[in-house]
Design an enzyme around this catalytic site. Structure first.
Site, short mmCIF file in Angstrom:
data_model
loop_
_atom_site.label_atom_id
_atom_site.label_comp_id
_atom_site.label_asym_id
_atom_site.label_seq_id
_atom_site.Cartn_x
_atom_site.Cartn_y
_atom_site.Cartn_z
N CYS A 23 0.89 -1.16 0.00
CA CYS A 23 0.00 0.00 0.00
C CYS A 23 0.93 1.21 0.00
CB CYS A 23 -0.95 -0.03 1.19
SG CYS A 23 -0.12 -0.13 2.77
O1 LIG Z 1 0.41 1.77 5.43
P1 LIG Z 1 -0.68 2.60 4.83
O2 LIG Z 1 -1.99 1.92 4.82
O3 LIG Z 1 -0.29 3.20 3.52
O4 LIG Z 1 -0.82 3.80 5.87
C1 LIG Z 1 -1.75 4.86 5.73
C2 LIG Z 1 -3.06 4.56 6.44
O5 LIG Z 1 -3.74 3.56 5.75
C3 LIG Z 1 -3.96 5.76 6.49
O6 LIG Z 1 -5.10 5.43 7.24
C4 LIG Z 1 -3.28 6.93 7.18
O7 LIG Z 1 -4.14 8.03 7.14
C5 LIG Z 1 -1.95 7.25 6.54
O8 LIG Z 1 -2.13 7.91 5.36
C6 LIG Z 1 -1.06 6.03 6.34
O9 LIG Z 1 -0.05 6.29 5.43
P2 LIG Z 1 1.38 6.78 5.90
O10 LIG Z 1 2.18 6.64 4.66
O11 LIG Z 1 1.18 8.17 6.30
O12 LIG Z 1 1.82 5.85 6.98
#
Ligand SMILES: O=P(O)(O)O[C@H]1[C@H](O)[C@@H](O)[C@H](O)[C@H](O)[C@@H]1OP(=O)(O)O
Length: 922
Positions: free
Chosen positions: A840
């Site tokens: 993701c």
């Molecule tokens: O590991 P991810 O799912 O890409 O992490 C996201 C998360 O799903 C989302 O809910 C949160 O708001 C953040 O955007 C997370 O991405 P980061 O890259 O900021 O860890």
């Protein structure tokens, strides 16, 4: 007592007093006997007759496990069990495991603290790093029930391999129940041991029976050195789950980062620098050009030099990087770490279930390969590349349009020249030295090699592109300008391309210099054919010399007295006769090389000049994305090779068909993530340019070696001699192994809901459709080349066919958040022996939900996990498993970064358990 929070095995060194650090290899403590590469100590936990602080209260308990160092008495919080609800006799499914390198000895003490959780959503102690209170506060959602401590030696030496400890309140007064600690030996399990426990909670309805059977070790201790060279900081978790026939299965979950996260990008950037430096030199070596072209060249070189310094600076920065071998989600936008994959890990599940063979399931988890620093304002590579190409075609810029295929061809010709010219020169020199030694066999051999390489060389220029580029270059020389396009007959650029292969209309022809009709098109043919002709002369001469030699020998047999003077005479002759012919061959080749190199460099000049500076920025973006994707692929390949070394079917498949590499994408098609998905799709597709080769390691340095250029890379994976021996002859002989990457994406979050309602999901649909075709192609190849019984999972061919059909239908159905697509694609991949990836944005939150779901679904479908325990197993893994550790190492907080709205948007089984999610700084 001082309290620390356990992080990783590397940091485990920090838990030792300095006096101990030096003697880590030879501790003065009693080490625990263990099998190499197997965990040092594993045990399971259960409580009995727990006493609640207030009557009528149903207990919801968990155990926190801490390690007390034998000398310094530092208490290190190590792990926790899951919360078991509503019982005074909880049986915990989450066990405790200490990895092989963990400094634990017989003298080490382990403290077990039992807590009663009142409010799971407020369970902050276990979701953040807080010191252990002697009297834990009750206002943080949990209250302290009691604790017990035991010596590791007492457990491992106990006759029953079990300890029953009395739980006491912290003042060591009141008894509040007992804890049972059961030693587990995953690798060498005893037969027939049973232990009936009836659970009285809703979740523990069934009678649980623990039964162990002997197992075949699959972790492969022989693999250690070459695998240890790439894996770092393993995190290990242990669970036991009931099967549908009330037996226990044991699961070891492992997660490790990899040194390849940095090694591969560094190697790659090095290659880019070399490739670009050579190209810049080739542009400089174009010779004299008319002012228009010369100015263009100057500008291109200036830009290219600037870009080169970007790559050099990045490499220098990465050279300074020491410490951790993974890039955390928080660093994804850091410029100096652009080429490094985000949060790359091996996620492994080792299943040991009754009556079934042990099984390993690996998934590589990594953030979607994407250029975060450059951003996604204008989309990602998929869109940017096609937009750029369309603009380049249509703008009347002052240069000649060559299609991407022809530009790639030009690069290939240049690469062939650079590869073959030195080879031919060295074979020609060998031929001369064989001649001077008058060695017929060696002469024949060197001639054979020389002929082969020269034929390849001649063949490399057969392309019409070389002709058309030679004419174009001719007209770009000083004094020669044309009104009309200088397109030679049978131009390589036909149809639409030909319309654009044009010179700037405003440049007028000067009458004093030759018109293109004066260009001698046949001259190139002559120069080119001269190479072949001079080779033929050499062959003829060698034949003659050898024939003469044979007839001399025959004569000598009749007249032995003549031998001496003939040897002297003919020996000298061989060298002298061949020398001028070799020089002619080299000269002819030199002539071809100069012309061809310049003409191809001229094509590259057009490519660069047409799109400056965007084309260089796009190349950088593509390099960044590719580097991230490649680091993951190399990691996946190395691990797959190690686990498949004893599987002859897999090895045969590897060299006859190639390796399927399946990516599961969880990105949404809305806003920035759509750009990430576009980057990712191109990065994964670019992996088709990669081939692997397995070589025998000549030293202790097992890291892979990368060679090649942007259009084609070869990754040499090194294996120690003992393991190399196990490979089929074809792989040992260096056969190149093909990769078949496929990507299926299904957005699952709240952004995807927006995309479905108000936005656009065609990007995802197109990617899935295109990749389905690629997957079908791989399947077809597989069916053609492999015998039907070659795969362990390949019992029924119809199975796979049915799965592919179902995947096809699901992709056509265009159903919202259709996660069935991911399950089907992953199952097909596993059945086809492929490498699995889950991605993701950061490979932290959504990826964790997906891999844990995949693990539990495998346990249900392949290992008879009791259906009533599916959700509990899922919650155990998400609450206390490797993935929450992954979150911790990324954002220093044990919380999945989801809020309620996000959670509600997720498909049901992608929601983490209460208390494990919330606001976190990501
Ligand atoms: O590991 P991810 O799912 O890409 O992490 C996201 C998360 O799903 C989302 O809910 C949160 O708001 C953040 O955007 C997370 O991405 P980061 O890259 O900021 O860890």
């Amino acid at each position: 007592m001082e309290i620390k929070e356990e992080r990783s095995s590397d940091e485990a060194r920090q838990f030792l007093p300095s006096s101990q650090l030096d003697s880590l290899g030879e501790p003065q403590f009693t080490s625990i006997q263990r099998i190499a590469n197997e965990p040092k100590l594993e045990f399971s936990l259960a409580c009995k007759d727990l006493v609640a602080a207030t009557r009528d209260r149903k207990l919801n308990t968990f155990i926190q496990v801490s390690v007390v160092h034998p000398v310094e008495h530092i208490l290190t919080r190590y792990s926790s069990t899951e919360i078991v609800e509503g019982t005074k006799d909880p049986l915990f499914l989450t066990g405790v495991t200490f990895p092989p390198e963990y400094p634990i000895y017989e003298e080490t003490k382990i403290k077990l603290t039992v807590y009663d959780v009142k409010d799971k959503s407020q369970d902050t102690v276990r979701t953040s790093v807080l010191p252990d209170h002697k009297e834990p506060r009750a206002d943080v959602g949990r209250s302290f029930l009691g604790c017990a401590t035991f010596r590791v030696g007492d457990l491992v030496k106990s006759k029953e391999q079990q300890l029953t400890l009395t739980l006491r309140t912290s003042d060591a007064g009141r008894t509040v129940g007992t804890i049972e600690v059961n030693l587990l030996k995953m690798g060498e399990l005893e037969e027939g041991e049973t232990d009936h426990i009836t659970a009285d909670t809703q979740d523990q309805k069934s009678a649980l029976v623990r039964e162990c059977t002997a197992t075949e070790g699959i972790s492969g201790k022989d693999n250690l050195p070459s695998l240890n060279a790439v894996l770092r900081n393993p995190v290990c978790k242990l669970y036991r789950f009931p099967t549908s026939d009330n037996k226990w299965m044991r699961i070891r979950e492992q997660m490790a980062e990899t040194t390849l996260s940095f090694h591969v990008p560094k190697e790659l950037i090095n290659l880019h620098i070399k490739e670009d430096m050579r190209r810049n030199q080739e542009l400089k070596d174009l010779g004299e050009l008319a002012p228009h072209w010369d100015n263009m060249r100057k500008s291109v070189i200036a830009h290219c030099d600037q870009m080169l310094s970007v790559y050099q600076d990045t490499l220098a920065e990465l050279g300074k990087h020491t410490g951790s071998s993974f890039k955390s989600s928080c660093s994804k936008g850091e410029k100096t770490l652009e080429f490094i994959p985000i949060n790359l890990h091996l996620q492994r599940m080792h299943v040991h279930s009754p009556r079934l063979k042990d099984a390993l399931y690996d998934v590589i988890t990594v953030g979607a390969p994407a250029a975060h620093f450059q951003g996604f304002k204008n989309g990602g590579l998929r869109k940017l590349l096609s937009k750029f190409e369309a603009e380049r075609r249509n703008t009347g810029y002052q240069c000649i349009y060559y299609s991407p295929e022809n530009t790639a061809k030009a690069k290939e010709v240049l690469s062939n020249i650079n590869h073959l010219q030195p080879l031919i020169t060295s074979h020609a020199d060998l031929l001369l030295s064989s001649a001077s030694q008058r060695s017929p066999d060696s002469l024949k051999n060197s001639l054979k090699m020389l002929s082969e390489k020269t034929e390849l060389f001649v063949h490399a220029f057969k392309d019409q592109l070389v002709r058309s580029a030679l004419l174009a270059l001719y007209t770009a020389r000083p004094g020669c300008v044309l009104k009309k396009p200088a397109v030679p007959r049978n131009s390589a650029e036909e149809g639409a391309d030909a319309q654009h292969q044009d010179h700037p209309s405003q440049i007028k022809r000067q009458d004093s210099i030759p018109h293109h009709s004066e260009y001698d098109e046949e001259e190139w043919d002559r120069v080119w054919a001269n190479v072949a002709k001079s080779l033929n002369c050499l062959i003829a001469m060698v034949d003659r010399l050898l024939e003469k030699d044979i007839s001399n020998i025959k004569e000598d047999e009749n007249d032995p007295s003549a031998t001496d003077c003939k040897v002297l005479h003919t020996g000298g002759d061989w060298y002298e006769q061949l020398y001028p012919l070799v020089i002619t061959l080299k000269d002819c080749m030199g002539e071809v090389v100069t012309r061809a190199k310049q003409s191809m460099a001229f094509v590259l000049l057009q490519e660069l000049a047409c799109g400056l500076p965007q084309c260089l920025m796009l190349t950088l973006r593509r390099d960044i994305v590719f580097s991230q994707a490649l680091a993951g692929l190399v990691c996946g390949f190395v691990i797959k090779l190690h686990t498949g070394l004893h599987d002859q079917g897999f090895l045969q498949q590897l060299h006859t068909v190639g390796l399927l590499v399946q990516y599961e994408g969880l990105l949404s098609t809305y806003s920035e993530e759509a750009g990430m998905l576009e980057d990712m799709a191109v990065g994964i597709s670019d992996l088709q340019k990669v081939m692997f080769k397995v070589i025998e390691a000549k030293s202790e340095d097992f890291l892979p070696i990368i060679t090649g250029r942007r259009e084609h890379y070869i990754i040499e994976v090194q294996l120690p001699a003992k393991m190399f021996e196990l490979l089929p002859q074809e792989i040992k002989e260096g056969k190149l192994l093909h990769m078949y990457p496929v990507l299926f994406n299904v957005g699952i979050n709240e952004q995807q809901t927006l995309a479905e309602r108000f936005g656009d999901t065609t990007l995802q649909e197109n990617i899935n459709q295109e990749n389905l075709e690629l997957l079908k192609e791989y399947y077809k190849l597989f069916m053609e080349k492999m015998p039907p019984d070659c795969l362990p999972h390949f019992q029924e061919q119809n199975d796979l066919k049915g799965l592919l059909e179902s995947l096809h239908q699901n992709i056509q159905a265009k159903k919202r958040k259709n996660v069935e697509i991911m399950w089907l694609a992953a199952t097909i991949c596993r059945k086809l022996n492929g490498v699995r990836f889950t991605c993701c944005k950061s490979a932290k939150d959504r990826t964790s939900m997906s891999v844990t779901l995949e693990q539990c679904s495998i346990l249900r479908d392949e290992h008879q996990l009791h259906k009533d325990f599916f959700i509990r197993a899922l919650d155990c893994m998400r609450r206390e498993g490797c993935r929450i550790e992954n979150v911790l190492k990324n954002v220093k907080c044990r919380k999945y970064a989801f809020n309620m709205i996000q959670l509600m948007a997720f498909p049901k089984y992608y929601r983490p358990p209460e208390g494990t999610y919330g606001k976190a700084d990501t």
